[in-house]
Enzyme design. Sequence first.
Site, PDB file in Angstrom:
ATOM      1  N   GLN A 160     -71.231 -19.192 -65.451  1.00 58.24           N
ATOM      2  CA  GLN A 160     -72.586 -19.802 -65.088  1.00 58.24           C
ATOM      3  C   GLN A 160     -73.589 -18.776 -65.735  1.00 58.24           C
ATOM      4  O   GLN A 160     -74.714 -19.092 -65.680  1.00 58.24           O
ATOM      5  CB  GLN A 160     -72.650 -19.685 -63.660  1.00 58.24           C
ATOM      6  CG  GLN A 160     -71.650 -20.903 -62.963  1.00 58.24           C
ATOM      7  CD  GLN A 160     -71.707 -20.810 -61.336  1.00 58.24           C
ATOM      8  OE1 GLN A 160     -72.476 -20.332 -60.730  1.00 58.24           O
ATOM      9  NE2 GLN A 160     -70.628 -21.703 -60.785  1.00 58.24           N
ATOM     10  N   ARG A 163     -64.593 -27.046 -47.757  1.00 65.08           N
ATOM     11  CA  ARG A 163     -65.172 -28.237 -48.270  1.00 65.08           C
ATOM     12  C   ARG A 163     -64.345 -28.868 -49.376  1.00 65.08           C
ATOM     13  O   ARG A 163     -63.792 -30.004 -49.320  1.00 65.08           O
ATOM     14  CB  ARG A 163     -66.309 -28.262 -49.008  1.00 65.08           C
ATOM     15  CG  ARG A 163     -67.148 -29.424 -49.532  1.00 65.08           C
ATOM     16  CD  ARG A 163     -68.361 -29.375 -50.409  1.00 65.08           C
ATOM     17  NE  ARG A 163     -69.143 -28.078 -49.986  1.00 65.08           N
ATOM     18  CZ  ARG A 163     -69.395 -27.255 -51.066  1.00 65.08           C
ATOM     19  NH1 ARG A 163     -68.975 -27.376 -52.450  1.00 65.08           N
ATOM     20  NH2 ARG A 163     -70.178 -26.077 -51.142  1.00 65.08           N
ATOM     21  N   GLU A 192     -72.492 -22.289 -46.796  1.00 62.89           N
ATOM     22  CA  GLU A 192     -73.615 -21.810 -47.760  1.00 62.89           C
ATOM     23  C   GLU A 192     -74.764 -22.601 -47.500  1.00 62.89           C
ATOM     24  O   GLU A 192     -75.801 -22.400 -47.615  1.00 62.89           O
ATOM     25  CB  GLU A 192     -73.066 -22.044 -49.297  1.00 62.89           C
ATOM     26  CG  GLU A 192     -74.095 -21.602 -50.222  1.00 62.89           C
ATOM     27  CD  GLU A 192     -73.753 -21.490 -51.748  1.00 62.89           C
ATOM     28  OE1 GLU A 192     -72.461 -22.128 -52.087  1.00 62.89           O
ATOM     29  OE2 GLU A 192     -74.646 -21.298 -52.554  1.00 62.89           O
ATOM     30  N   HIS A 230     -70.799 -15.971 -48.835  1.00 68.54           N
ATOM     31  CA  HIS A 230     -72.272 -16.735 -48.139  1.00 68.54           C
ATOM     32  C   HIS A 230     -72.042 -16.409 -46.772  1.00 68.54           C
ATOM     33  O   HIS A 230     -72.847 -15.874 -46.094  1.00 68.54           O
ATOM     34  CB  HIS A 230     -72.637 -18.106 -48.830  1.00 68.54           C
ATOM     35  CG  HIS A 230     -72.613 -18.154 -50.108  1.00 68.54           C
ATOM     36  ND1 HIS A 230     -73.218 -17.486 -50.923  1.00 68.54           N
ATOM     37  CD2 HIS A 230     -71.706 -18.907 -51.024  1.00 68.54           C
ATOM     38  CE1 HIS A 230     -73.154 -17.613 -52.188  1.00 68.54           C
ATOM     39  NE2 HIS A 230     -72.124 -18.570 -52.192  1.00 68.54           N
ATOM     40  N   ASP A 257     -72.562 -13.949 -58.111  1.00 65.24           N
ATOM     41  CA  ASP A 257     -72.387 -15.178 -58.172  1.00 65.24           C
ATOM     42  C   ASP A 257     -72.754 -15.853 -59.380  1.00 65.24           C
ATOM     43  O   ASP A 257     -71.831 -15.779 -60.174  1.00 65.24           O
ATOM     44  CB  ASP A 257     -72.955 -15.724 -56.736  1.00 65.24           C
ATOM     45  CG  ASP A 257     -72.637 -17.047 -56.229  1.00 65.24           C
ATOM     46  OD1 ASP A 257     -71.935 -17.623 -56.955  1.00 65.24           O
ATOM     47  OD2 ASP A 257     -72.993 -17.528 -55.402  1.00 65.24           O
TER      48      ASP A 257
HETATM   49 ZN   LIG Z   1     -69.686 -18.793 -55.685  1.00 71.40          ZN
END
Ligand SMILES: [Zn+2]
Length: 455
Positions: free
Chosen positions: A59, A209, A238, A272, A323
């Site tokens: 990311q 989830r 989160e 989170h 993150d």
């Molecule tokens: Zn993450």
Amino acid sequence: MKKFCFEKAWTHQGWVSELNVTVDDRGYISNLGDDDAQAKPIRGMILPGIPNLHSHAFQRAAAGLTEHGQSGKGDTFWTWRQVMHRFVQALTPEDQEAIAAQLYVEMLKAGYTAVGEFHYLHRDPNGAAYADPAEMAWRIAAAAGRAGIGLTLLPVLYSVGGYGGAKINHGQRRFVLETSEFLNLIDILSADFDGNPQLRVGVAPHSVRQVPADKLHDCLLGIAEIDATAPIHIHVAEQIRDVEEHLRWAGARPVNWLLDNAEVDDRWCLIHATHLNEDETCRLATTGAVAGLCPTTEANLGDGLFPLAHFLEAGGRWGVGSDCNISVSAIEELRWLEYGQRLISRSRNITSGGVGASTGARLVSDAVVGGAQALGRPIGAIEVDLRADFIVLDADALRFHGRNEAQWLDALVFADGPNPIRDVMVGGEWVIRNGHHADEIEIERAFRAAINRLS
Ligand SMILES: [Zn+2]
């Protein structure tokens, strides 16, 4: 064996002057304190390295891509996730390694000496398994080795598309693994990393989830057989929508449900855990698990604010992670953690712990100790038998001028200016000297080439 004399070292006794530190050939601290004329003097203020307990390396390459309006109805975590899923479609193993190596050099320069890589990009761009099931994981390990950062690799079990066993969508096809494939991956990596003090394997059921109850159960049983001490990380609560959907599907809030359905203890790190009610906050604090807080990502994604003051009152443990890597700065994570709490409570020095206590010192101390626990590594202090992972602050940096010892960590976290982290050591090896990494030019060149391919 190496011997150093630290001008100023931050220990459990506070700042200590002229501390002699011996590091053995495997990168562990083997002796402290004995005077030794051979010790090499290290000028500046020396701290234990700060663990980064939560990263998704790929990311890093999407930073700056998601800050334009995407939806006339208002952008959210969920619209961000669509862009991220599109971005990852073409990413190759070579890209993964190039991006992670650049990121890990940036982390070292920012004071992170170990990282928990929450690794869920398992399959090829078509959603098929690579010939080597650990292909993408090896790339993360190779990047960490090249940068010289300590790695706790957390392969992710990602089972379904969403609540109620929803089907995997196109954007998720590279993430999904059967539980048996996941356990096989853990087996392969555990065997390979065994005996290397720079590497550790943990596990990460992605979230309540993406991993239904039966698969979470099977995963935890399988892990207990491979390594009963492995760190276990999971995303939870989160978003408000995570709480609402979990209530609808399971009849309970996600953190309460997890605490009722898994033996959450000090091996666990709940990433989170933003949306907790009072009961969940107290219950989580008493488990000994670490809350994995990622303030800059949580701000960037519009997640919300963790109930830190109440969690600390209940004795909770926490650490920080970068993150989504929109920001790669331990200092910024700590500053934003405190500032978020100040904004919501309209008060100051939330984490200080009392009259006369330093907020900066408490933030650094908690993050170092909690991060070490979450990563399952012998780090988190300058002590015998722990890894020789240190950061050296430049005592001449302007932010420290005129500040006394009791104020140094407040100046580190809250005063601004150029990065004051001058040198970084991991496992007894200098990986950053005078702000530079020995391979930084070549690593950056490969990162730029990867971005060019992906753009
Ligand atoms: Zn993450």
